[in-house]
Every structure is written in structure tokens, then in C-alpha cells.
Design an enzyme around this catalytic site. Structure first.
Site, PDB file in Angstrom:
ATOM      1  N   TRP A  12      -8.010   4.918  -3.189  1.00  0.00           N
ATOM      2  CA  TRP A  12      -7.555   3.798  -2.297  1.00  0.00           C
ATOM      3  C   TRP A  12      -5.421   3.908  -3.101  1.00  0.00           C
ATOM      4  O   TRP A  12      -4.832   2.897  -2.518  1.00  0.00           O
ATOM      5  CB  TRP A  12      -8.157   2.326  -2.896  1.00  0.00           C
ATOM      6  CG  TRP A  12      -9.616   2.597  -2.421  1.00  0.00           C
ATOM      7  CD1 TRP A  12      -9.943   3.277  -1.757  1.00  0.00           C
ATOM      8  CD2 TRP A  12     -10.071   0.462  -2.674  1.00  0.00           C
ATOM      9  NE1 TRP A  12     -11.307   1.768  -1.258  1.00  0.00           N
ATOM     10  CE2 TRP A  12     -11.515   0.450  -2.046  1.00  0.00           C
ATOM     11  CE3 TRP A  12      -9.956   0.038  -3.441  1.00  0.00           C
ATOM     12  CZ2 TRP A  12     -12.616   0.431  -1.680  1.00  0.00           C
ATOM     13  CZ3 TRP A  12     -10.675  -1.237  -3.652  1.00  0.00           C
ATOM     14  CH2 TRP A  12     -11.994  -1.058  -1.857  1.00  0.00           C
ATOM     15  N   GLU A 100       1.235  13.216  -3.177  1.00  0.00           N
ATOM     16  CA  GLU A 100       1.877  11.924  -3.546  1.00  0.00           C
ATOM     17  C   GLU A 100       2.521  11.835  -5.040  1.00  0.00           C
ATOM     18  O   GLU A 100       3.393  11.451  -5.534  1.00  0.00           O
ATOM     19  CB  GLU A 100       1.143  10.311  -2.832  1.00  0.00           C
ATOM     20  CG  GLU A 100       1.196  10.721  -1.715  1.00  0.00           C
ATOM     21  CD  GLU A 100       0.122   9.670  -1.216  1.00  0.00           C
ATOM     22  OE1 GLU A 100      -0.216   8.834  -1.955  1.00  0.00           O
ATOM     23  OE2 GLU A 100      -0.204   9.330   0.267  1.00  0.00           O
ATOM     24  N   SER A 213      -5.509  11.934   7.201  1.00  0.00           N
ATOM     25  CA  SER A 213      -5.876  11.101   8.983  1.00  0.00           C
ATOM     26  C   SER A 213      -7.457  10.954   8.967  1.00  0.00           C
ATOM     27  O   SER A 213      -7.486  11.059  10.365  1.00  0.00           O
ATOM     28  CB  SER A 213      -4.862  11.424  10.059  1.00  0.00           C
ATOM     29  OG  SER A 213      -3.616  11.327   9.406  1.00  0.00           O
TER      30      SER A 213
END
Ligand code: PGA
Length: 252
Positions: A12, A100, A213
Site C-alpha cells: 500500500w 523507493e 504495474s
């Protein structure tokens, strides 16, 4: 070789409030009914939601994981979370080395390896992420970059139970662009060979996830590729209907 039981984990990221539990409720309803997928299902919500989600999801067919952990058990590390704290909150796994984190927090392979060891110490499964940037792929370095990340990030002692590898090409994350099934097959075959070298027979049984994706529309194409044993899903995991659409790939 016996087939590998897949894992589909939703990341999330920095999304979700207490009200988002409605999505978890819908997801649990979806996976615990007659449509239960032939896969393990996990949600990795932000840290603020782990304890309440774990309590709510208990026994409901959805495991709860963290998105990062510190390498140490406790101490003067403002804002960080120990693997033991995640376990105490009810998590059973933690993502380490997401691109990230590698980019935003300058995490090195060594940092990621230390975090994976911390996960094991706390009894958590480490979901260890690797993946090349667009520039690295354009330069023809995708395989060497991922192999180096694996050798640097996966600790000695990795087993099919304590570790999962997630291949996430950085250029496919959140962009709607994905590698072709052929590209994924080639990369996952290389990762399988590397993991055989790093972890022997355990590497042969370890789950290798694809991430970047993944959507209901492409899941059937991407997740049925050889050596793909599930997915790490970002955006499409925020919505229970989309996540269930991906899980439909693993319907009995
Ligand atoms: P995405 O993210 O599915 O939104 O591309 C994947 C991830 O970063 O784990």
C-alpha cells in the site's frame, strides 16, 4: 519438481487511513468465500494500520506485512521500526529493499541484507526486492545489476520459508508500462539460477514474485510466466476489486 505455492502481496506504500479497512474487509470476503485463490494473500499497509489490520484479518485468509524495518532490535533511531515491533503488531513478513527505499533513503545492498537478517531474527519472512532502472536496462546492464543486488542483498541462510524475492523493474513501477512476458521469463530464469547458487535447493523452491504495474488486465499474462510465483502489487492493491481481479489468476 513440485510446483511452488504462489504469494500475491499488496504494497500500500504511503496510502491508507483507518477508514481503508473497508478494502481489507472486502478482500477478506473475496478470498474466504467460494472463490478462495490457490495462493497466499498478503497486504502490507502503512505501519499505522498493521496492528489493527492484523487483528481484524486474523484467520481470514489475508496475512499482514510491513513495508520496511530497521536492522536493529531497538534504540535511538527516531521514526524507525524494528522487525520485532512489526512481529509484535501481528505482521508475518516485511518488504525490504524496495526501490523507493533504495532511492529515497539511499539504502545499499548491505543495508537491505541487514534488514533481511533482522526480519528473520524476528520470525518474519523477508520479501527482498531487486530491479534495474530504465537507464541500466538501456545500457544492457539489467541482468548484471539484478544479479549483483541478489548477491549483496540476500543473506546466507536464505530458505524458501524465510525469504521471497521480488523482481520489480524500477521503470515498471507505477507507470503502467510492463516488461513483456518474454523479458520477465528471461530475468526470472536468471534469478532462479542465482538463487540456486546462493541458497542451493532452497533457492530452487523459493518464491520469485514479479512486481511493477500488475493489474487485473495483465495479471494472467504476467503471472503465468515460468519462474513467476506470484506478484508484488502496488496501486492495484489499494482497491479490493482490482486486487481480487489479480488473484483470479490463481483460481482453482
Ligand atoms: P505498482 O507498484 O503495482 O503500483 O507498479 C509495485 C510496487 O512498487 O511494489
Amino acid at each position: 519438481m513440485a510446483s511452488i505455492w504462489p504469494l500475491v502481496a499488496g504494497n500500500w506504500k504511503m496510502n491508507g487511513l483507518r477508514s481503508s479497512r473497508a478494502e481489507l474487509e472486502d478482500l477478506i470476503r473475496g478470498v474466504s468465500g467460494g472463490q478462495a485463490p490457490a495462493a497466499d494473500v498478503m497486504i502490507c499497509p502503512p505501519a499505522t494500520l498493521i496492528a489493527s489490520f492484523a487483528e481484524f484479518a486474523h484467520g481470514g485468509g489475508v496475512a499482514i506485512g510491513g513495508q520496511d524495518c530497521h536492522a536493529e532490535t531497538s534504540g535511538a533511531h527516531t521514526g524507525d521500526i524494528a522487525a520485532e515491533m512489526l512481529a509484535d503488531a501481528g505482521a508475518t513478513a516485511v518488504i525490504v529493499g524496495h526501490s523507493e527505499r533504495r532511492a529515497d533513503h539511499k539504502e545499499s545492498d548491505g543495508d537491505v541484507q541487514a534488514k533481511a537478517k533482522a526480519a528473520w531474527r524476528a520470525g518474519l519472512t523477508a520479501i527482498i526486492c531487486v530491479g534495474e532502472t530504465q537507464a541500466q536496462r538501456n545500457a544492457g546492464d539489467a541482468f548484471s545489476v539484478v544479479a549483483r543486488q541478489l548477491r549483496g542483498s540476500v543473506p546466507q541462510g536464505a530458505t524458501a520459508a524465510n525469504s521471497v524475492i521480488a523482481y520489480e523493474p524500477v521503470w515498471a513501477i507505477g507507470t503502467g508500462v510492463t516488461p513483456t512476458p518474454e523479458d520477465i521469463a528471461e530475468m526470472h530464469a536468471m534469478i532462479r539460477t542465482e538463487m540456486d547458487g546462493i541458497a542451493g535447493a532452497e533457492g530452487a523452491r523459493m518464491r520469485l514474485l514479479y512486481g511493477g504495474s500488475v493489474k487485473p488486465q495483465n495479471a494472467a499474462d504476467l503471472l503465468t510466466v515460468a519462474n513467476v510465483n506470484g506478484a508484488l502489487v502496488g496501486g492495484a492493491s489499494l482497491n479490493a476489486a482490482d486486487f481480487l481481479g489479480i488473484l483470479a489468476t490463481y483460481r482453482w
